[in-house]
Scaffold this motif. Sequence first.
Motif, mmCIF file in Angstrom:
data_model
loop_
_atom_site.group_PDB
_atom_site.id
_atom_site.type_symbol
_atom_site.label_atom_id
_atom_site.label_comp_id
_atom_site.label_asym_id
_atom_site.label_seq_id
_atom_site.Cartn_x
_atom_site.Cartn_y
_atom_site.Cartn_z
ATOM 1 N N ILE A 51 0.842 -1.199 0.000
ATOM 2 C CA ILE A 51 0.000 0.000 0.000
ATOM 3 C C ILE A 51 0.878 1.249 0.000
ATOM 4 C CG2 ILE A 51 -1.664 1.329 1.373
ATOM 5 C CD1 ILE A 51 -2.812 -1.407 2.293
ATOM 6 N N ALA A 52 1.939 1.223 0.786
ATOM 7 C CA ALA A 52 2.853 2.364 0.863
ATOM 8 C C ALA A 52 3.560 2.605 -0.468
ATOM 9 C CB ALA A 52 3.861 2.158 1.979
ATOM 10 N N VAL A 53 4.021 1.538 -1.096
ATOM 11 C CA VAL A 53 4.726 1.664 -2.370
ATOM 12 C C VAL A 53 3.818 2.263 -3.436
ATOM 13 C CG1 VAL A 53 5.629 0.251 -4.272
ATOM 14 C CG2 VAL A 53 6.480 -0.088 -1.959
ATOM 15 N N GLU A 54 2.580 1.800 -3.504
ATOM 16 C CA GLU A 54 1.641 2.355 -4.482
ATOM 17 C C GLU A 54 1.357 3.823 -4.188
ATOM 18 O OE1 GLU A 54 -1.880 -0.006 -4.982
ATOM 19 O OE2 GLU A 54 -0.759 -1.647 -5.915
ATOM 20 N N ALA A 55 1.266 4.180 -2.913
ATOM 21 C CA ALA A 55 1.030 5.583 -2.550
ATOM 22 C C ALA A 55 2.200 6.463 -2.972
ATOM 23 C CB ALA A 55 0.777 5.711 -1.052
ATOM 24 N N VAL A 56 3.415 5.981 -2.777
ATOM 25 C CA VAL A 56 4.595 6.751 -3.187
ATOM 26 C C VAL A 56 4.604 6.923 -4.709
ATOM 27 C CG1 VAL A 56 7.118 6.720 -3.311
ATOM 28 C CG2 VAL A 56 5.966 6.138 -1.163
ATOM 29 N N ALA A 57 4.309 5.867 -5.444
ATOM 30 C CA ALA A 57 4.264 5.960 -6.904
ATOM 31 C C ALA A 57 3.175 6.936 -7.345
ATOM 32 C CB ALA A 57 4.031 4.577 -7.503
ATOM 33 N N ALA A 58 2.005 6.839 -6.724
ATOM 34 C CA ALA A 58 0.908 7.747 -7.066
ATOM 35 C C ALA A 58 1.289 9.194 -6.763
ATOM 36 C CB ALA A 58 -0.361 7.353 -6.305
ATOM 37 N N ALA A 59 1.929 9.422 -5.614
ATOM 38 C CA ALA A 59 2.358 10.777 -5.256
ATOM 39 C C ALA A 59 3.370 11.304 -6.262
ATOM 40 C CB ALA A 59 2.945 10.787 -3.847
ATOM 41 N N ALA A 60 4.268 10.452 -6.732
ATOM 42 C CA ALA A 60 5.255 10.879 -7.725
ATOM 43 C C ALA A 60 4.577 11.284 -9.033
ATOM 44 C CB ALA A 60 6.265 9.762 -7.968
ATOM 45 N N LEU A 61 3.524 10.581 -9.403
ATOM 46 C CA LEU A 61 2.791 10.926 -10.624
ATOM 47 C C LEU A 61 2.077 12.268 -10.479
ATOM 48 C CD1 LEU A 61 1.371 7.407 -11.488
ATOM 49 C CD2 LEU A 61 3.171 8.663 -12.719
ATOM 50 N N VAL A 94 0.472 14.583 -0.386
ATOM 51 C CA VAL A 94 1.278 15.001 0.765
ATOM 52 C C VAL A 94 0.897 14.177 1.988
ATOM 53 C CG1 VAL A 94 1.690 16.900 2.399
ATOM 54 C CG2 VAL A 94 1.756 17.336 -0.061
ATOM 55 N N GLN A 95 -0.394 14.026 2.224
ATOM 56 C CA GLN A 95 -0.854 13.244 3.379
ATOM 57 C C GLN A 95 -0.398 11.790 3.273
ATOM 58 O OE1 GLN A 95 -5.096 13.677 4.070
ATOM 59 N NE2 GLN A 95 -4.996 15.824 3.478
ATOM 60 N N ALA A 96 -0.454 11.228 2.074
ATOM 61 C CA ALA A 96 -0.032 9.837 1.886
ATOM 62 C C ALA A 96 1.461 9.687 2.145
ATOM 63 C CB ALA A 96 -0.387 9.366 0.474
ATOM 64 N N LEU A 97 2.267 10.612 1.649
ATOM 65 C CA LEU A 97 3.713 10.536 1.904
ATOM 66 C C LEU A 97 4.007 10.669 3.393
ATOM 67 C CD1 LEU A 97 5.184 12.630 -1.047
ATOM 68 C CD2 LEU A 97 5.209 10.137 -0.767
ATOM 69 N N ASP A 98 3.299 11.572 4.055
ATOM 70 C CA ASP A 98 3.488 11.723 5.499
ATOM 71 C C ASP A 98 3.144 10.431 6.228
ATOM 72 O OD1 ASP A 98 4.340 14.319 5.103
ATOM 73 O OD2 ASP A 98 2.502 15.247 5.876
ATOM 74 N N ARG A 99 2.111 9.738 5.779
ATOM 75 C CA ARG A 99 1.733 8.467 6.416
ATOM 76 C C ARG A 99 2.797 7.402 6.187
ATOM 77 N NH1 ARG A 99 1.850 4.941 8.919
ATOM 78 N NH2 ARG A 99 0.306 3.374 9.471
ATOM 79 N N VAL A 100 3.376 7.383 5.007
ATOM 80 C CA VAL A 100 4.396 6.388 4.678
ATOM 81 C C VAL A 100 5.602 6.501 5.612
ATOM 82 C CG1 VAL A 100 6.063 5.707 2.889
ATOM 83 C CG2 VAL A 100 3.665 6.088 2.280
ATOM 84 N N VAL A 101 5.928 7.706 6.053
ATOM 85 C CA VAL A 101 7.096 7.896 6.923
ATOM 86 C C VAL A 101 6.712 8.044 8.397
ATOM 87 C CG1 VAL A 101 8.565 8.819 5.103
ATOM 88 C CG2 VAL A 101 7.211 10.393 6.498
ATOM 89 N N THR A 102 5.508 7.595 8.742
ATOM 90 C CA THR A 102 5.039 7.633 10.128
ATOM 91 C C THR A 102 4.847 6.201 10.625
ATOM 92 O OG1 THR A 102 3.903 9.733 9.733
ATOM 93 C CG2 THR A 102 3.199 8.465 11.648
ATOM 94 N N ASP A 103 5.391 5.898 11.798
ATOM 95 C CA ASP A 103 5.207 4.571 12.389
ATOM 96 C C ASP A 103 3.742 4.301 12.662
ATOM 97 O OD1 ASP A 103 7.826 3.592 12.498
ATOM 98 O OD2 ASP A 103 8.247 4.699 14.340
#
Length: 146
Positions: A51-61, A94-103
């Motif tokens: 889920i995190a990887v897809e969010a990072v890819a989506a954010a990059a797009l 932005v919110q998704a990236l913040d979640r990816v780097v939050t425990d």
Amino acid sequence: MGTWDIGPFDNDTAADFSGDLDEAPEGEREGLIRDALLRAIGTSDHLDQDIAVEAVAAAALVAAQCPGGEPVTTAYGPDLPLPRLSTELRELAVQALDRVVTDPSELMELWCEAGEDGPWRAGLVRIRTALSAASSGGAAAPPAQG
């Protein structure tokens, strides 16, 4: 997850996500990107790496369509051009990236265990900076730390 580098599309899951975008009708591609971002944002317990990887890819797009955003030029990104994405996706990204780097975040844990979290986070900061600057019209805030 097969991972070969630190970029947003440098792993099997993100490459598969790109393939899904290419296979979807043009009118459904923005929805797939939105769904990837919302899945990460909506996870309050342990965030699964896929889920995190897809969010990072989506954010990059999304960031690629922002002024100052880095274009997605990797062979593992979507082959077909994306439609102009809604600007409301910028804040979700932005919110998704913040979640990816939050425990708790499995993807963050894996990068930390590999000792590559610094370069990986630097890539996320570049994406987030483009998104934040485009959303606010000003300086970008640093991402949340886990």
